[in-house]
Design an enzyme around this catalytic site. Structure first.
Site, PDB file in Angstrom:
ATOM      1  N   ASP A 113      22.912  53.427  80.124  1.00  0.00           N
ATOM      2  CA  ASP A 113      22.123  52.216  80.394  1.00  0.00           C
ATOM      3  C   ASP A 113      22.995  50.983  80.633  1.00  0.00           C
ATOM      4  O   ASP A 113      22.492  49.941  81.049  1.00  0.00           O
ATOM      5  CB  ASP A 113      21.144  51.937  79.241  1.00  0.00           C
ATOM      6  N   LYS A 147      16.464  58.182  86.349  1.00  0.00           N
ATOM      7  CA  LYS A 147      15.935  57.136  85.463  1.00  0.00           C
ATOM      8  C   LYS A 147      14.801  56.374  86.166  1.00  0.00           C
ATOM      9  O   LYS A 147      14.145  56.957  87.015  1.00  0.00           O
ATOM     10  CB  LYS A 147      17.085  56.259  84.985  1.00  0.00           C
TER      11      LYS A 147
HETATM   12  O1  LIG Z   1      16.803  58.391  73.580  1.00  0.00           O
HETATM   13  C1  LIG Z   1      16.760  57.254  74.043  1.00  0.00           C
HETATM   14  O2  LIG Z   1      16.238  56.296  73.419  1.00  0.00           O
HETATM   15  C2  LIG Z   1      17.343  57.016  75.381  1.00  0.00           C
HETATM   16  C3  LIG Z   1      18.212  57.926  75.928  1.00  0.00           C
HETATM   17  C4  LIG Z   1      18.870  57.745  77.242  1.00  0.00           C
HETATM   18  O3  LIG Z   1      18.273  58.618  78.177  1.00  0.00           O
HETATM   19  P1  LIG Z   1      18.946  60.037  78.643  1.00  0.00           P
HETATM   20  O4  LIG Z   1      19.159  60.854  77.451  1.00  0.00           O
HETATM   21  O5  LIG Z   1      17.887  60.601  79.546  1.00  0.00           O
HETATM   22  O6  LIG Z   1      20.218  59.688  79.336  1.00  0.00           O
HETATM   23  C5  LIG Z   1      18.743  56.296  77.732  1.00  0.00           C
HETATM   24  O7  LIG Z   1      19.084  56.222  79.087  1.00  0.00           O
HETATM   25  C6  LIG Z   1      17.352  55.756  77.529  1.00  0.00           C
HETATM   26  O8  LIG Z   1      17.234  54.425  77.961  1.00  0.00           O
HETATM   27  C7  LIG Z   1      16.975  55.757  76.066  1.00  0.00           C
HETATM   28  C1  LIG Z   2      16.460  54.902  81.145  1.00  0.00           C
HETATM   29  C2  LIG Z   2      15.769  54.026  80.438  1.00  0.00           C
HETATM   30  O1  LIG Z   2      14.597  54.264  79.802  1.00  0.00           O
HETATM   31  P1  LIG Z   2      13.692  55.588  79.723  1.00  0.00           P
HETATM   32  O2  LIG Z   2      14.477  56.772  80.182  1.00  0.00           O
HETATM   33  O3  LIG Z   2      13.315  55.689  78.278  1.00  0.00           O
HETATM   34  O4  LIG Z   2      12.492  55.336  80.593  1.00  0.00           O
HETATM   35  C3  LIG Z   2      16.291  52.642  80.272  1.00  0.00           C
HETATM   36  O5  LIG Z   2      15.721  51.880  79.475  1.00  0.00           O
HETATM   37  O6  LIG Z   2      17.273  52.260  80.935  1.00  0.00           O
END
Ligand SMILES: O=C(O)C1=C[C@@H](OP(=O)(O)O)[C@@H](O)[C@H](O)C1
Ligand SMILES: C=C(OP(=O)(O)O)C(=O)O
Length: 408
Positions: free
Chosen positions: A288, A315
């Site tokens: 992120d 994403k």
């Molecule tokens: O578990 C979480 O709270 C998150 C995991 C991440 O996603 P990925 O595991 O799909 O990379 C991140 O990008 C997302 O914003 C929040």
């Molecule tokens: C990837 C993100 O969120 P999510 O995957 O939880 O939608 C984010 O907040 O950058």
């Protein structure tokens, strides 16, 4: 809607960041699984947490989690072990974000999940039932949210759960965040080796829990300090030994000339001007933060090679493509390699006269590009309301810091 953002000459401000959405959404699911009597405190007021609260409190047949990846993935596991039949859906983009790895894993454990429209994607129709199987193997390189989702239901499964992860593991700090939260709620869950997690059947304990501020949101304030001529920003609610992997932002920005002073659960960001000449970094553990650093480095004229970006394509938007397109409007030519690397070696093209940044329903596109006005006369941002996914007061906070924001 479009806004024009103009920067102040100096910044000296204190900003109350939103609470962590990742921690909020975990605390809510765990609290629901443990029939908690204490409600988690200081929850985020962002869209992703609001939809989670609504889903857990309403008993409507269809749950719409809008654009919240964590809510979609965590609730899919939660509904698989909760009595009743529900349909879970989200935005058009959410219906393109893959969920097959999680659905396959849950089905293998015995869950009753059907795809309502397209195989591999939401919406899903889920009927809760008892899951008895106690081991599962799944890839660790698509989304850590699938693993967090399975971990959180693991203690309430009849025989607990051992999870074996195949391939590389992406976003590992988010898995550790889940383990940490489970631990805070009285459950022992741990890595037994580098690729294996084990959770015995056990009950969650209801406990008072206070959500800390969001380090991913803090990254935009680091960026603002890095791009300003003169700035000092105080961020209450953040501390050094945070549960959040994105707290690493402090160390990376140190190499871009921003010093972090930690003081009684508050951090102060100061510019020290000492910056590296190029930055190479593997974002596999902090996906992120990628947009923040792509934009900051280019505007500071620091060439970079950022790897570990493979998850960016699934994403809120394809963030690789969005970054390449929007940075070009500002005169920077980025290169993508193997779907996982973005680099910039100083190559420039003509800058658009009044660049207007498209945000692709991605809060982080809006938040990472707004600070570019510190290095440009102004920046236009299209559909700025997208920030409500994780940081609803972002524009108000910029105004408080002296930015001028006008609807055009
Ligand atoms: O578990 C979480 O709270 C998150 C995991 C991440 O996603 P990925 O595991 O799909 O990379 C991140 O990008 C997302 O914003 C929040
Ligand atoms: C990837 C993100 O969120 P999510 O995957 O939880 O939608 C984010 O907040 O950058």
């Amino acid at each position: 809607m479009q806004i024009k953002v103009t920067a102040p000459a100096k910044i000296h401000t204190t900003i109350q960041l939103p609470s962590s959405k990742s921690i909020s959404n975990r605390a809510l699911i765990i609290n629901a699984l443990g029939n908690g009597t204490h409600h988690p405190e200081n929850l985020s007021d962002c869209d992703d947490t609001r939809v989670m609260i609504r889903a857990l409190n309403d008993d409507k047949e269809t749950i719409d989690i809008m654009a919240a990846g964590t809510a979609m993935r965590f609730l899919t596991a939660y509904l698989s072990v909760t009595p009743g039949t529900r349909i879970i859906t989200g935005t058009e983009r959410m219906q393109q974000r893959p969920i097959q790895v999680l659905v396959n894993a849950l089905r293998e454990l015995g869950a009753d999940i059907e795809y309502v429209a397209n195989d591999g994607f939401p919406p899903l129709r889920i009927t809760g039932r008892e899951l008895r199987k106690d081991t599962i193997s799944l890839p660790g390189n698509v989304s850590s949210q699938y693993i967090s989702a399975l971990l959180m239901i693991a203690p309430v499964l009849t025989n607990g759960l051992t999870i074996r992860l195949t391939g590389d593991i992406i976003s590992r700090p988010y898995i550790n965040l889940t383990l940490q939260l489970m631990n805070d709620f009285g459950v022992r869950a741990e890595w037994t080796d580098d690729h294996r997690l084990k959770v015995e059947p056990q009950a969650y304990h209801s406990t008072p829990f206070y959500v800390e501020s969001d380090w991913s949101a803090a990254s935009y304030w680091y960026q603002i300090v890095a791009l300003s001529k003169e700035a000092e920003v105080t961020l209450p609610g953040l501390f050094k030994d945070s549960y959040q992997g994105d707290s690493q932002v402090a160390g990376i920005f140190r190499s871009l000339g921003v010093e972090t002073i930690y003081k009684d659960k508050t951090v102060i960001l100061k510019k020290n001007g000492k910056s590296v000449e190029r930055l190479d970094y593997d974002f596999i553990n902090q996906p992120d933060l990628a947009q923040t650093f792509v934009v900051t480095c280019a505007l500071l004229n620091i060439p970079f090679r950022f790897s570990g970006l493979q998850s960016l394509k699934i994403k809120e938007t394809d963030r690789m493509a969005a970054l390449i397109t929007e940075m070009k409007k500002l005169g920077y030519i980025l290169h993508e390699t193997d779907g996982s690397v973005l680099s910039w070696e100083g190559e420039r093209c003509t800058t658009e006269e009044h660049p207007a940044i498209d945000t692709y329903e991605d809060h982080r596109m809006a938040m990472a590009f707004a600070p570019t006005c510190l290095a440009l006369p102004e920046i236009l941002i299209n559909n700025p309301q997208v920030v409500s996914k994780s940081y609803p007061r972002y524009w108000e906070d910029l105004r408080q810091a002296g930015f001028i924001i006008k609807e055009v």
